[in-house]
Enzyme design. Structure first.
Site, short mmCIF file in Angstrom:
data_model
loop_
_atom_site.label_atom_id
_atom_site.label_comp_id
_atom_site.label_asym_id
_atom_site.label_seq_id
_atom_site.Cartn_x
_atom_site.Cartn_y
_atom_site.Cartn_z
CG HIS A 75 -0.09 0.19 2.52
ND1 HIS A 75 0.61 -0.86 3.09
CD2 HIS A 75 0.17 1.27 3.29
CE1 HIS A 75 1.23 -0.43 4.16
NE2 HIS A 75 1.00 0.86 4.31
CG HIS A 132 5.22 1.15 2.66
ND1 HIS A 132 4.74 2.31 2.11
CD2 HIS A 132 4.61 1.04 3.86
CE1 HIS A 132 3.91 2.89 2.95
NE2 HIS A 132 3.79 2.12 4.03
NE ARG A 142 8.34 -4.07 10.71
CZ ARG A 142 9.38 -3.25 10.55
NH1 ARG A 142 10.60 -3.67 10.82
NH2 ARG A 142 9.21 -2.01 10.13
O1 LIG Z 1 4.95 -2.01 10.30
C1 LIG Z 1 5.60 -1.49 9.42
O2 LIG Z 1 6.80 -1.54 9.36
C2 LIG Z 1 4.89 -0.70 8.32
C3 LIG Z 1 3.43 -0.53 8.56
C4 LIG Z 1 2.78 0.38 7.59
O3 LIG Z 1 3.22 0.54 6.50
C5 LIG Z 1 1.59 1.12 8.00
O4 LIG Z 1 1.10 0.93 9.14
O5 LIG Z 1 1.09 1.93 7.18
FE LIG Z 2 2.27 2.19 5.49
#
Ligand SMILES: O=C(O)CCC(=O)C(=O)O
Ligand SMILES: [Fe+2]
Length: 250
Positions: A75, A132, A142
């Protein structure tokens, strides 16, 4: 706890504003707070999110080589700017121009800054919101926390007239942040939202997002069909081994 979160968000918002002012300088805009004032506005629609991705040990053992389980689907962030901080577990990937994915090295002492769709529109595409995603890690969990700096709901988002060069065509139609968020609910995470408001299209239909206004914190794990498939296979395997333990032939 609440005051800790508030202190963190206040500090990170200030940093986001400083970055936006540096970007305005870079674009030689006279009004250097043209972006940051949207985050400073009392009505700024900003969000603070915590993501937790549990380790996925099955991944290493059973996934065919090269296949990745997705923790958070691809997204772009729709707001103006996102400031991400994570623990030392890898998983975040960005999409390169050729369509391949590049891993962002995890670093718990650094911030990862993402341009949002709204900044892409305001700069008429000079800054790009990069796609990403997060892939599951087989051994470590994570955690990430992200401040998403967004404009007030009623704010009209369009390429800045002060930026446009002579005869430069506006790549996007004007929309309000409210419209963009609202239409976000009606589309999929991976949809190309900006494609829909490209000025070549005939109507404005905007896209996805977690519609709450104001500051919000949440803990969540993204659902993805690949997880469902993986879980189903675990259940089948478990069922097979229980049957074995009970003396049934599998
Ligand atoms: O958790 C992550 O590293 C990225 C999460 C993400 O892209 C978001 O929450 O928009
Ligand atoms: Fe994001």
């Amino acid at each position: 706890m609440a005051s800790l979160v508030n202190d963190y968000v206040t500090a990170v918002k200030k940093m986001a504003c400083d970055i936006l002012e540096l970007l305005a300088d870079e674009l030689k805009l006279q009004q250097r707070n043209v972006f940051s004032k949207l985050l400073m506005d009392e009505e700024s629609d900003s969000v603070f999110r915590l993501n937790y991705y549990p380790p996925c040990p099955e991944l290493q053992e059973h996934e065919p080589k090269g296949r990745k389980l997705i923790g958070f689907g691809e997204h772009t962030d729709p707001q103006i700017i996102s400031v991400l901080r994570s623990n030392n577990t890898s998983g975040l990937e960005i999409s390169l121009r050729d369509g391949s994915w590049m891993s962002v090295p995890p670093d718990s002492n650094s911030f990862f800054i993402n341009v949002g769709d709204s900044l892409q529109v305001m700069t008429n595409g000079r800054f790009k919101s990069v796609k990403h995603r997060v892939v599951a890690n087989s051994v470590k969990s994570r955690m990430s926390m992200i401040y998403f700096g967004g404009p007030p709901l009623s704010e009209k988002i369009a390429p800045l007239p002060s930026l446009m060069e002579r005869e430069e065509a506006s790549l996007y139609k004007e929309f309000t942040w409210f419209e963009y968020k609202k239409s976000a609910f009606n589309s999929r995470l991976s949809d190309n939202r900006l494609g829909r408001i490209h000025s070549a299209t005939t109507h404005v239909r905007v896209d996805q997002y977690n519609g709450n206004t104001g500051l919000r914190s949440s803990l969540r794990v993204r659902f993805d069909w690949s997880w469902a498939w993986w879980a189903l296979r675990c259940i089948i395997r478990l069922y097979g081994s229980i049957k074995g333990d009970l003396g049934f032939k599998s």
